[in-house]
Design a protein around this motif. Structure first.
Motif, PDB file in Angstrom:
ATOM      1  N   ARG A  25     -32.844 -30.083 -56.914  1.00 34.67           N
ATOM      2  CA  ARG A  25     -32.134 -31.027 -57.776  1.00 34.67           C
ATOM      3  C   ARG A  25     -30.684 -30.585 -57.959  1.00 34.67           C
ATOM      4  O   ARG A  25     -30.367 -29.404 -57.925  1.00 34.67           O
ATOM      5  CB  ARG A  25     -32.827 -31.115 -59.141  1.00 34.67           C
ATOM      6  N   SER A  43     -25.912 -33.666 -53.964  1.00 35.73           N
ATOM      7  CA  SER A  43     -25.345 -34.994 -53.749  1.00 35.73           C
ATOM      8  C   SER A  43     -26.088 -35.697 -52.624  1.00 35.73           C
ATOM      9  O   SER A  43     -26.927 -35.112 -51.929  1.00 35.73           O
ATOM     10  CB  SER A  43     -23.867 -34.862 -53.371  1.00 35.73           C
ATOM     11  N   ALA A  44     -25.756 -36.972 -52.413  1.00 38.07           N
ATOM     12  CA  ALA A  44     -26.322 -37.719 -51.295  1.00 38.07           C
ATOM     13  C   ALA A  44     -25.982 -37.038 -49.973  1.00 38.07           C
ATOM     14  O   ALA A  44     -26.802 -37.011 -49.050  1.00 38.07           O
ATOM     15  CB  ALA A  44     -25.802 -39.156 -51.312  1.00 38.07           C
ATOM     16  N   ASP A  54     -25.488 -33.746 -49.518  1.00 37.30           N
ATOM     17  CA  ASP A  54     -26.373 -32.589 -49.413  1.00 37.30           C
ATOM     18  C   ASP A  54     -27.742 -33.008 -48.882  1.00 37.30           C
ATOM     19  O   ASP A  54     -28.309 -32.364 -47.993  1.00 37.30           O
ATOM     20  CB  ASP A  54     -26.562 -31.925 -50.782  1.00 37.30           C
ATOM     21  N   ALA A  55     -28.270 -34.088 -49.438  1.00 41.02           N
ATOM     22  CA  ALA A  55     -29.592 -34.560 -49.017  1.00 41.02           C
ATOM     23  C   ALA A  55     -29.579 -35.032 -47.572  1.00 41.02           C
ATOM     24  O   ALA A  55     -30.542 -34.805 -46.822  1.00 41.02           O
ATOM     25  CB  ALA A  55     -30.060 -35.685 -49.935  1.00 41.02           C
ATOM     26  N   VAL A  89     -29.101 -42.176 -47.283  1.00 43.72           N
ATOM     27  CA  VAL A  89     -29.351 -41.553 -48.583  1.00 43.72           C
ATOM     28  C   VAL A  89     -28.439 -42.182 -49.634  1.00 43.72           C
ATOM     29  O   VAL A  89     -27.281 -42.521 -49.346  1.00 43.72           O
ATOM     30  CB  VAL A  89     -29.075 -40.027 -48.542  1.00 43.72           C
ATOM     31  N   ASP A 139     -27.520 -41.622 -54.072  1.00 40.43           N
ATOM     32  CA  ASP A 139     -27.816 -40.829 -55.259  1.00 40.43           C
ATOM     33  C   ASP A 139     -27.447 -41.586 -56.524  1.00 40.43           C
ATOM     34  O   ASP A 139     -26.851 -42.677 -56.485  1.00 40.43           O
ATOM     35  CB  ASP A 139     -27.140 -39.453 -55.204  1.00 40.43           C
ATOM     36  N   GLY A 140     -27.800 -41.016 -57.652  1.00 35.74           N
ATOM     37  CA  GLY A 140     -27.596 -41.672 -58.933  1.00 35.74           C
ATOM     38  C   GLY A 140     -26.159 -41.783 -59.360  1.00 35.74           C
ATOM     39  O   GLY A 140     -25.841 -42.500 -60.314  1.00 35.74           O
ATOM     40  N   ASP A 141     -25.255 -41.085 -58.673  1.00 39.64           N
ATOM     41  CA  ASP A 141     -23.830 -41.173 -58.983  1.00 39.64           C
ATOM     42  C   ASP A 141     -23.122 -42.219 -58.135  1.00 39.64           C
ATOM     43  O   ASP A 141     -21.889 -42.320 -58.175  1.00 39.64           O
ATOM     44  CB  ASP A 141     -23.162 -39.814 -58.765  1.00 39.64           C
ATOM     45  N   HIS A 146     -23.111 -42.448 -54.773  1.00 45.36           N
ATOM     46  CA  HIS A 146     -22.736 -42.025 -53.424  1.00 45.36           C
ATOM     47  C   HIS A 146     -23.801 -42.475 -52.432  1.00 45.36           C
ATOM     48  O   HIS A 146     -25.006 -42.349 -52.696  1.00 45.36           O
ATOM     49  CB  HIS A 146     -22.587 -40.509 -53.359  1.00 45.36           C
ATOM     50  N   PRO A 204     -30.475 -46.690 -57.486  1.00 49.38           N
ATOM     51  CA  PRO A 204     -30.635 -46.322 -56.074  1.00 49.38           C
ATOM     52  C   PRO A 204     -31.946 -46.862 -55.505  1.00 49.38           C
ATOM     53  O   PRO A 204     -32.948 -46.994 -56.212  1.00 49.38           O
ATOM     54  CB  PRO A 204     -30.636 -44.791 -56.105  1.00 49.38           C
ATOM     55  N   GLY A 263     -38.049 -40.570 -52.871  1.00 46.45           N
ATOM     56  CA  GLY A 263     -37.046 -40.586 -53.931  1.00 46.45           C
ATOM     57  C   GLY A 263     -37.312 -39.468 -54.925  1.00 46.45           C
ATOM     58  O   GLY A 263     -38.428 -38.949 -55.018  1.00 46.45           O
TER      59      GLY A 263
END
Length: 459
Positions: free
Chosen positions: A4, A7-8, A10-11, A293, A295-297, A299, A443, A457
């Motif tokens: 956790r 970022s997107a 990173d994933a 991918v 993410d919640g921000d 990206h 997302p 997810g």
């Protein structure tokens, strides 16, 4: 699963690295990566591909050392991570390092790929590669690859493009008749040019700029957008498919000129809205793996990785446990003719749609089929949901034939219009395998039912 806080990007890197461990026939550190990144305000392109050797003296073969270009995926990851990564790269790559060290179970698809390419692999120096002799269900450990990934996380580009690793890559290529040298690897960089964008509905679709074939998708979307409000579109679904097929054929006449980039958007695409043109157009390559991918921000990442053909060039680097790409086989003619120190037109073509309803990343394997699959999905999502568009029956134009999933309802009508229709089983790999992720109100992610796909997810 990535820790956790990532970022997107990173994933996306973590997923690509895992794919490089489990799908060496399609992707790996000897290959390339292209990505589009939406960071909440703009879309950026990262071109993780490499140049042909500066010592190239003749047209490359499709296999062996002359087919190898500088692998770009490693520096592509580093470029992505430096700009958008949050977690240490050692954390991002840890799942792949652990998987390579602990081993994976060889499945039937990997076993079949090895058997089909055994001669190329042994010619490329892989005679002693353990993978060649492991049966289905057997465990395959990759300690050399695990060490390479760990070194990349710790030492950066020096772990791949200099020192022991670079020397091993150059030596393997030269043993197989190629000219790739240490200087070619040391000089490698990762361009980040502006993406190409075209209007689509109330927003824009962004594609990779040269050297990607993504501009062909942009050309096709621009032509389809012009047609969409005409009397022809939206009434007869078979006619819509016919027009899209003809648009694809017209766009692919510019394949060798993809280096012109956005200038190609000014080229008119002439199509016959009644009859098939018979253009041979796209070719029958298949490979690649896609990662999307969000993410919640806010990206969003659309990306693809590939060694091109099954096991790329077949050239094996035993010190690193990788095979090298055969991207130089992507050279064709004209502006895309082979030359020293040059990037060939690249089949990888990720896409990102940005509009008032949100942002969506789309990617699919399939070489020349990528443009066609994404065009069909984007067109289908105009009149239905994205899920419906991804799951719907597809066609693929290649080598003058129109391949269609056998459940496609438009096959008879398209045959009447002059298309050389050849049916294939539903879900055949040549029809792509879309992965999508994005941000609407929250997302979301979608995985195609075709091929090997996975959707997950983290809340």
């Amino acid at each position: 699963m990535l820790a956790r806080g990532g970022s997107a990007v990173d994933a996306a890197i973590a997923a690509q690295a895992v794919i490089a461990v489990v799908l060496p026939q399609a992707a790996g550190l000897g290959g390339d990566m292209l990505a589009l990144v939406y960071d909440g305000g703009a879309v950026s392109a990262v071109n993780g591909t490499g140049l042909s050797p500066r010592g190239l003296t003749a047209a490359p073969a499709t296999s062996g050392g002359t087919a190898v270009t500088v692998p770009g995926i490693a520096d592509g990851w580093l470029t992505l991570h430096a700009r958008w990564g949050r977690l240490p790269l050692s954390v991002v790559l840890e799942p792949a390092v652990r998987l390579a060290a602990d081993g994976i179970e060889v499945d039937g698809e990997l076993r079949a790929a090895v058997d089909a390419q055994r001669d190329r692999l042994t010619d490329g120096g892989a005679r002693e590669w353990e993978l060649l002799d492991i049966a289905v269900g057997g465990r395959w450990q990759q300690p050399e690859l695990a060490a390479l990934l760990a070194d990349l996380a710790t030492c950066g580009r020096e772990a791949f493009y200099a020192g022991r690793a670079a020397a091993a890559i150059a030596a393997a290529v030269q043993r197989c008749g190629g000219a790739l040298a240490l200087d070619d690897l040391a000089a490698h960089d990762t361009p980040c040019p502006d993406p190409i964008a075209v209007q689509w509905r109330t927003g824009q679709v962004h594609v990779q700029p040269p050297t990607s074939q993504g501009v062909l998708l942009a050309m096709a979307l621009q032509k389809a957008e012009m047609q969409w409000d005409s009397e022809l579109f939206g009434v007869d679904h078979a006619l819509v498919d016919h027009i899209l097929i003809e648009i694809v054929g017209a766009a692919f006449t510019a394949r060798s000129e993809c280096a012109a980039g956005a200038a190609l958007l000014d080229r008119p695409l002439d199509i016959d809205t009644a009859r098939a043109s018979g253009r041979t157009g796209p070719r029958a390559y298949l490979h690649t793996a896609g990662v999307a991918v969000a993410d919640g921000d806010g990206h969003v990442v659309s990306s693809l990785i590939s060694v091109f053909d099954d096991f790329g060039s077949g050239v094996y680097v035993p010190e690193l446990g990788i095979v090298l790409n055969n991207r130089a086989a992507g050279f064709t003619d004209g502006a895309n003719a082979a030359a020293p120190g040059k990037r060939p037109v690249h089949t990888l073509a990720p896409a990102l749609s940005v509009g008032p309803d949100g942002v969506t990343a789309l990617a699919t394997p399939g070489a020349d089929g990528q443009v066609q699959t994404l065009l069909q999905v984007l067109a289908g999502s105009r009149t239905g949901t994205l899920v419906d568009a991804v799951t719907a029956p597809r066609w693929r134009s290649q080598d003058g034939e129109l391949l269609m999933e056998e459940s496609h309802p438009a096959a008879p009508s398209l045959a009447v219009r002059g298309h050389r229709v050849v049916t294939r089983p539903d879900g055949a790999g040549l029809f792509g395998s879309v992965v999508a992720a994005g941000v609407a109100e929250t997302p979301f992610a979608i995985a195609d039912w075709r091929r090997q796909t996975h959707c997950t997810g983290v809340s």
